[in-house]
Design an enzyme around this catalytic site. Structure first.
Site, PDB file in Angstrom:
ATOM      1  N   LYS A  52       0.682  -1.359  -0.148  1.00  6.87           N
ATOM      2  CA  LYS A  52      -0.104   0.111  -0.034  1.00  6.87           C
ATOM      3  C   LYS A  52       1.077   1.449   0.100  1.00  6.87           C
ATOM      4  O   LYS A  52       0.672   2.294  -0.691  1.00  6.87           O
ATOM      5  CB  LYS A  52      -0.917  -0.129   1.133  1.00  6.87           C
ATOM      6  N   GLN A  96      -4.513  -1.635   9.425  1.00 12.58           N
ATOM      7  CA  GLN A  96      -4.631  -2.944   8.963  1.00 12.58           C
ATOM      8  C   GLN A  96      -5.090  -4.211   9.775  1.00 12.58           C
ATOM      9  O   GLN A  96      -4.860  -4.276  11.056  1.00 12.58           O
ATOM     10  CB  GLN A  96      -3.116  -3.275   8.567  1.00 12.58           C
ATOM     11  N   ASP A 119     -10.758   2.811   4.040  1.00 16.64           N
ATOM     12  CA  ASP A 119     -11.009   1.425   3.876  1.00 16.64           C
ATOM     13  C   ASP A 119     -12.551   1.229   3.508  1.00 16.64           C
ATOM     14  O   ASP A 119     -12.894   0.046   3.386  1.00 16.64           O
ATOM     15  CB  ASP A 119     -10.750   0.542   5.179  1.00 16.64           C
TER      16      ASP A 119
HETATM   17  N1  GUN Z   1      -6.873  -6.988   6.044  1.00 19.01           N
HETATM   18  C1  GUN Z   1      -7.401  -7.923   4.932  1.00 19.01           C
HETATM   19  N2  GUN Z   1      -7.801  -7.118   3.953  1.00 19.01           N
HETATM   20  C2  GUN Z   1      -7.971  -5.724   4.764  1.00 19.01           C
HETATM   21  C3  GUN Z   1      -8.202  -4.280   3.974  1.00 19.01           C
HETATM   22  O1  GUN Z   1      -8.558  -4.191   3.032  1.00 19.01           O
HETATM   23  N3  GUN Z   1      -7.805  -3.453   4.820  1.00 19.01           N
HETATM   24  C4  GUN Z   1      -7.500  -3.581   6.108  1.00 19.01           C
HETATM   25  N4  GUN Z   1      -7.333  -2.421   6.879  1.00 19.01           N
HETATM   26  N5  GUN Z   1      -6.950  -4.675   6.570  1.00 19.01           N
HETATM   27  C5  GUN Z   1      -7.347  -5.860   5.908  1.00 19.01           C
END
Ligand code: GUN
Length: 290
Positions: A52, A96, A119
């Site tokens: 990211k 995350q 998100d």
């Molecule tokens: N864990 C798995 N997929 C995601 C996501 O799209 N965002 C976040 N913050 N955690 C995740």
């Protein structure tokens, strides 16, 4: 069978965002700034968060990576979130998941300001999605919609089966596929661990979206000829022949399913990169919403 190439599509989207960021900067505005919070040292989560941050560099966003120890208390994490909510320099941020067991993920999700919820996990973002109001769409379902759109997959009137009812993928995915939108207008069936006769249901589906985290769960006998199959799963399984010590498996048994499909996403290189592209789209939208 056509591969739905998430890697290439995400790269195209990031190129488009990079052009918009250049225009913003040329107009004297600042680049969008994304912060990512990671707690602990889960290998997969570190890989995703690093990807990211790398995507931010590619599109010209500013980024801040905040690494917190596994032992951090819930209170300390919530106060970090409050700091990010109030930091005018940060346009959007993510925490995350998964988080260590002693931290309540729902409390964390609720603490993130809906204005910075790139998100799309906050109840306000999910409510806006249900009501067709502008807002942040959850990154993975949004990425899947983008992928289907860019491959001109006809969804209107189709029978779509979603496997898995997680709050971050399956559940919002089912809502997006039923919306009155270019990608949408499906008759959606949301299936889960209590669903009976699943194979009978999937065999009728024109579009199957699998998001349950069980490697190679969907097999060829569960799919009709010409189906579109989207594989959200990405599980690390031990493999001594690999330098990393593992290989990545999706929720779809690619060998038996792919010959029957009109379109299918690979793992890796399908949905994963699209999730990141959506996060970049949401972060750009965050400054537009300000
Ligand atoms: N864990 C798995 N997929 C995601 C996501 O799209 N965002 C976040 N913050 N955690 C995740």
């Amino acid at each position: 069978m056509i591969l739905l190439d998430g890697k290439q599509t995400a790269s195209d989207i990031k190129d488009e965002i990079a052009v918009k960021v250049k225009e913003l900067k040329a107009a004297g505005k600042k680049a969008p700034h994304l912060a990512a919070v990671i707690v602990g040292d889960n290998g997969a989560s570190i890989t995703y968060v690093n990807a990211k941050v790398k995507a931010c560099e590619k599109v010209g966003f500013d980024s801040t990576l905040i690494k917190l120890p596994e032992t951090i208390t819930e209170e300390e994490l919530l106060s970090k979130i409050e700091e990010l909510n109030n930091d005018d320099n940060i346009d959007g941020f993510i925490v995350q998941l998964p988080l260590p067991k002693h931290i309540d993920e729902l409390k964390v999700t609720l603490a993130i300001s809906p204005l910075k919820d790139v998100d799309g996990f906050h109840p306000e973002s999910l409510g806006r999605m249900v009501l067709d109001l502008p807002g942040f769409l959850p990154a993975t379902p949004y990425g899947i919609v983008q992928l289907l759109d860019r491959y001109n997959i006809e969804t209107s009137g189709k029978d779509c089966v979603v496997i898995g009812r997680s709050h971050i993928v399956g559940s919002p995915m089912s809502i997006l596929m039923a919306r009155n939108n270019k990608v949408g207008n499906c008759t959606v069936t949301l299936t889960h661990s209590r669903t009976q006769n699943l194979a009978d249901i999937t065999r009728r589906a024109d579009i199957i979206i699998v998001a349950l985290g069980k490697p190679e769960f969907l097999t060829g006998d569960m799919v009709k000829d010409g189906a579109v199959v989207v594989d959200v799963g990405i599980t690390r399984v031990a493999d001594e022949t690999k330098k990393s010590g593992f290989r990545l498996l999706g929720d779809v048994d690619f060998a038996s399913v792919s010959p029957k499909c009109s379109h299918i996403t690979p793992v890796p290189g399908g949905v994963g990169p699209m999730t990141i592209a959506s996060l970049m789209m949401n972060t750009l939208q965050a400054i537009e919403m300000k």
